[in-house]
Design an enzyme around this catalytic site. Structure first.
Site, PDB file in Angstrom:
ATOM      1  N   HIS A 184       0.826  -1.211   0.000  1.00  0.00           N
ATOM      2  CA  HIS A 184       0.000   0.000   0.000  1.00  0.00           C
ATOM      3  C   HIS A 184       0.856   1.254   0.000  1.00  0.00           C
ATOM      4  O   HIS A 184       0.487   2.278  -0.559  1.00  0.00           O
ATOM      5  CB  HIS A 184      -0.990  -0.002   1.176  1.00  0.00           C
ATOM      6  CG  HIS A 184      -0.379   0.299   2.510  1.00  0.00           C
ATOM      7  ND1 HIS A 184      -0.131  -0.673   3.445  1.00  0.00           N
ATOM      8  CD2 HIS A 184       0.031   1.461   3.068  1.00  0.00           C
ATOM      9  CE1 HIS A 184       0.403  -0.130   4.515  1.00  0.00           C
ATOM     10  NE2 HIS A 184       0.523   1.158   4.314  1.00  0.00           N
ATOM     11  N   GLU A 417      -5.676 -12.945 -15.902  1.00  0.00           N
ATOM     12  CA  GLU A 417      -5.176 -12.794 -14.538  1.00  0.00           C
ATOM     13  C   GLU A 417      -4.723 -14.115 -13.929  1.00  0.00           C
ATOM     14  O   GLU A 417      -4.188 -14.121 -12.822  1.00  0.00           O
ATOM     15  CB  GLU A 417      -6.260 -12.181 -13.652  1.00  0.00           C
ATOM     16  CG  GLU A 417      -6.722 -10.812 -14.114  1.00  0.00           C
ATOM     17  CD  GLU A 417      -7.982 -10.372 -13.416  1.00  0.00           C
ATOM     18  OE1 GLU A 417      -7.887  -9.649 -12.405  1.00  0.00           O
ATOM     19  OE2 GLU A 417      -9.082 -10.765 -13.869  1.00  0.00           O
ATOM     20  N   ASP A 441      -2.868  -9.767 -10.120  1.00  0.00           N
ATOM     21  CA  ASP A 441      -3.379 -11.120  -9.893  1.00  0.00           C
ATOM     22  C   ASP A 441      -2.575 -12.160 -10.654  1.00  0.00           C
ATOM     23  O   ASP A 441      -2.374 -13.277 -10.161  1.00  0.00           O
ATOM     24  CB  ASP A 441      -4.857 -11.207 -10.279  1.00  0.00           C
ATOM     25  CG  ASP A 441      -5.775 -10.868  -9.119  1.00  0.00           C
ATOM     26  OD1 ASP A 441      -5.497 -11.330  -7.997  1.00  0.00           O
ATOM     27  OD2 ASP A 441      -6.760 -10.141  -9.318  1.00  0.00           O
ATOM     28  N   CYS A 488      -3.168  -3.575 -17.505  1.00  0.00           N
ATOM     29  CA  CYS A 488      -3.869  -2.650 -16.609  1.00  0.00           C
ATOM     30  C   CYS A 488      -3.506  -2.881 -15.145  1.00  0.00           C
ATOM     31  O   CYS A 488      -4.139  -2.322 -14.257  1.00  0.00           O
ATOM     32  CB  CYS A 488      -5.378  -2.743 -16.803  1.00  0.00           C
ATOM     33  SG  CYS A 488      -6.083  -4.334 -16.358  1.00  0.00           S
TER      34      CYS A 488
END
Length: 561
Positions: A184, A417, A441, A488
């Site tokens: 994060h 993914e 992912d 993406c």
């Protein structure tokens, strides 16, 4: 002079004196309270409530991804199960400080044992507990230091509440000893365009006041640099600032090869900023915001209004909308709230939508109606593309594309993914109009490392050659079938990795809007032949770190490495 290595976020470079994060508050002693149980309970309730409201306020002020993280922290602070744990200790006569410390620690261990999304949230408990205990003690919570001058912040890692509201006039750069490119801290640093190097373990021994150069492009922290080093770094920073203020251009390589640079968006409200930063369209519009804050699915009318707002912001531009990606870390009571031992491998993405097909059909209806509405507008229509998340088979591809086309949606694709869809990309792209690779992912499932679990964060690196090989498979399938292949995931925001991705066959790159300038500048320094050569150098490596190093070496050399 000493060099410490980590993972750089972006292309920035900064310099200044170090200021370290304050050490955590000492653990309270196991002691009996001098107050009654009722008085201690009231103290704790007030402290927890105040901390939760402060986290929410910080989130509202920060916006973006930070708001989501901080709102989740506020919910954790007031979790009824955690409250019961605290109350049991208060009933035994413990002080509020100890009751909070012990209950949070016990709850933290329970979450770690569960793993996955809940396991990752365990780390946030430490920050919440520190804030509640500080409130009970009447002292300031540990947080960002304030030495009275601009500084380079060095920390083990940053709590979301601290990262969200960094004073960018004072914090010149971030250096953390833990974390990876998808932590994060890294994501928020990228969102705020903060110069950062994460995972630089050697920084734990740095003392306050020492001068460093933080070079995100190289992933290096230079300690006690020479005057010449400082001048060169300052010149680079000035040149980068000048480049950022130059007129915006479309994404392209040095030889003129077009590489459209698109934005990842989570709400229509982010469209204006994306356009201002040079986004040529939207490569990933996440529709989850319509669903996550509700106990029931939004109506077709509510969805249509949001999609019209989005499409109207990009007349004539490509807008790729992902249908609802729920499950795993985003359970929904009206879709799939059944307990799963390993939700990352469970009923998520398209699998969950097929199990509740009415929700998928309503979403496709709203998208088709929004598309029709904007086609009738004066500004003209956007070029709407729709894709399904977590597609793992050819049959799923056929199911989704047929269903979407039944609703009049002309351009339909899938997200790649999981390794199965990458390996079957040649067949999938015979059916789908396009593929979009979600590198977060894809890395998780390729390396068998939960992307939300801190204990395996070191495996969560899209530079790993195994991940790059799968991306190459998809790129080759796109070329063979004449179909576009986009990226993406967070990998597209890494300026050097963006070049590698183009070399592997990516035709568009989508990222957080604040990363567009760095990626645009990086692409302009390489031709398509360069990109392919640099990609081959990375593919030849054995692990993520050596792949990154090989690509850096190849990118600075005019001949093959």
């Amino acid at each position: 002079m000493t060099e410490l290595r980590g993972v750089g976020i972006g292309l920035g470079v900064a310099q200044g004196p170090i200021a370290r994060m304050a050490e955590p508050l000492p653990a309270p002693k196991d002691a009996k309270s001098e107050l009654s149980v009722e008085e201690e309970t009231a103290r704790v309730r007030e402290a927890v409530g105040a901390v939760a409201r402060e986290l929410e306020a910080r989130g509202a002020q920060a916006g973006g991804a930070a708001r989501d993280v901080l709102e989740a922290q506020a919910m954790i602070a007031e979790d009824p199960t955690l409250e019961a744990e605290v109350d049991s200790r208060l009933a035994a006569g413990k002080t509020g400080e100890f009751a909070v410390h012990d209950a949070f620690a016990s709850f933290r261990e329970q979450l770690i044992a569960l793993g996955g999304y809940l396991g990752e949230r365990a780390a946030d408990l430490d920050d919440v507990a520190q804030r509640v205990i500080a409130r009970l003690r009447g002292v300031a919570a540990p947080g960002i230091p304030d030495p009275g001058h601009p500084f380079v912040l060095v920390a083990k890692d940053l709590a979301p509440a601290d990262t969200a509201l960094l004073d960018l006039d004072k914090v010149l750069a971030l250096v953390t000893t833990e974390g990876g490119p998808t932590s994060h801290t890294a994501i928020l640093a990228r969102e705020k365009s903060i110069v950062a190097v994460v995972g630089a373990s050697g920084a734990k021994d740095l003392a306050d006041g020492r001068t460093v150069i933080v070079d995100a492009a190289a992933g290096v922290v230079t300690v006690d640099p020479s005057d010449d080093d400082l001048v060169r770094a300052r010149n680079r920073a000035d040149a980068r600032k000048a480049a950022a203020s130059a007129p915006l251009t479309d994404g392209a390589l040095a030889d003129g090869t077009k590489v459209p640079l698109l934005a990842n968006l989570g709400k229509p409200g982010g469209a204006a900023e994306a356009v201002a930063l040079g986004a040529e369209g939207v490569g990933l519009f996440r529709t989850e915001f319509l669903f996550l804050s509700s106990s029931s699915a939004p109506t077709v009318e509510e969805q249509r209004a949001a999609y019209i707002e989005l499409l109207s912001a990009f007349p004539g531009k490509k807008v790729v909308v992902r249908v609802l990606d729920a499950g795993a870390d985003k359970p929904l009571p009206f879709l799939n709230d059944a307990h799963e031992e390993n939700p990352a491998l469970g009923l998520r993405g398209l699998r969950a939508l097929r199990a509740s097909e009415d929700i998928l059909r309503e979403q496709l209806t709203a998208l088709a109606e929004a598309d029709a509405a904007t086609r009738a507008s004066e500004a003209g229509p956007a070029d709407l593309w729709v894709m399904a998340p977590m597609v793992s088979t050819v049959e799923e591809t056929r199911y989704f594309t047929a269903l979407a086309q039944d609703y009049g949606l002309k351009t339909t694709g899938v997200m790649v993914e999981v390794p199965s869809s990458a390996l079957l990309a040649d067949r999938i792209l015979q059916i789908a109009d396009f593929a979009s690779i979600g590198t977060n992912d894809l890395t998780q499932y390729t390396l068998a490392a939960d992307r939300l679990l801190g204990s395996v964060a070191s495996f969560q690196d899209p530079w790993h050659p195994a991940v790059l090989r799968l991306i190459r498979e998809v790129g080759a399938a796109g070329r063979a079938n004449g179909k576009p292949v986009g990226i993406c995931g967070e990998a597209a925001a890494d300026p050097l990795l963006a070049v590698v991705l183009v070399g592997l066959g990516a035709t568009t790159l989508s990222m957080a809007p604040t990363a567009l300038a760095d990626v645009r500048a990086s692409l302009l320094t390489h031709t398509l032949d360069d990109a392919r050569r640099i990609a081959e150098a990375a593919l030849a490596a054995d692990d993520a770190a050596s792949a990154r190093e090989a690509a850096q070496a190849a990118s600075s050399s005019p001949v093959a490495a």
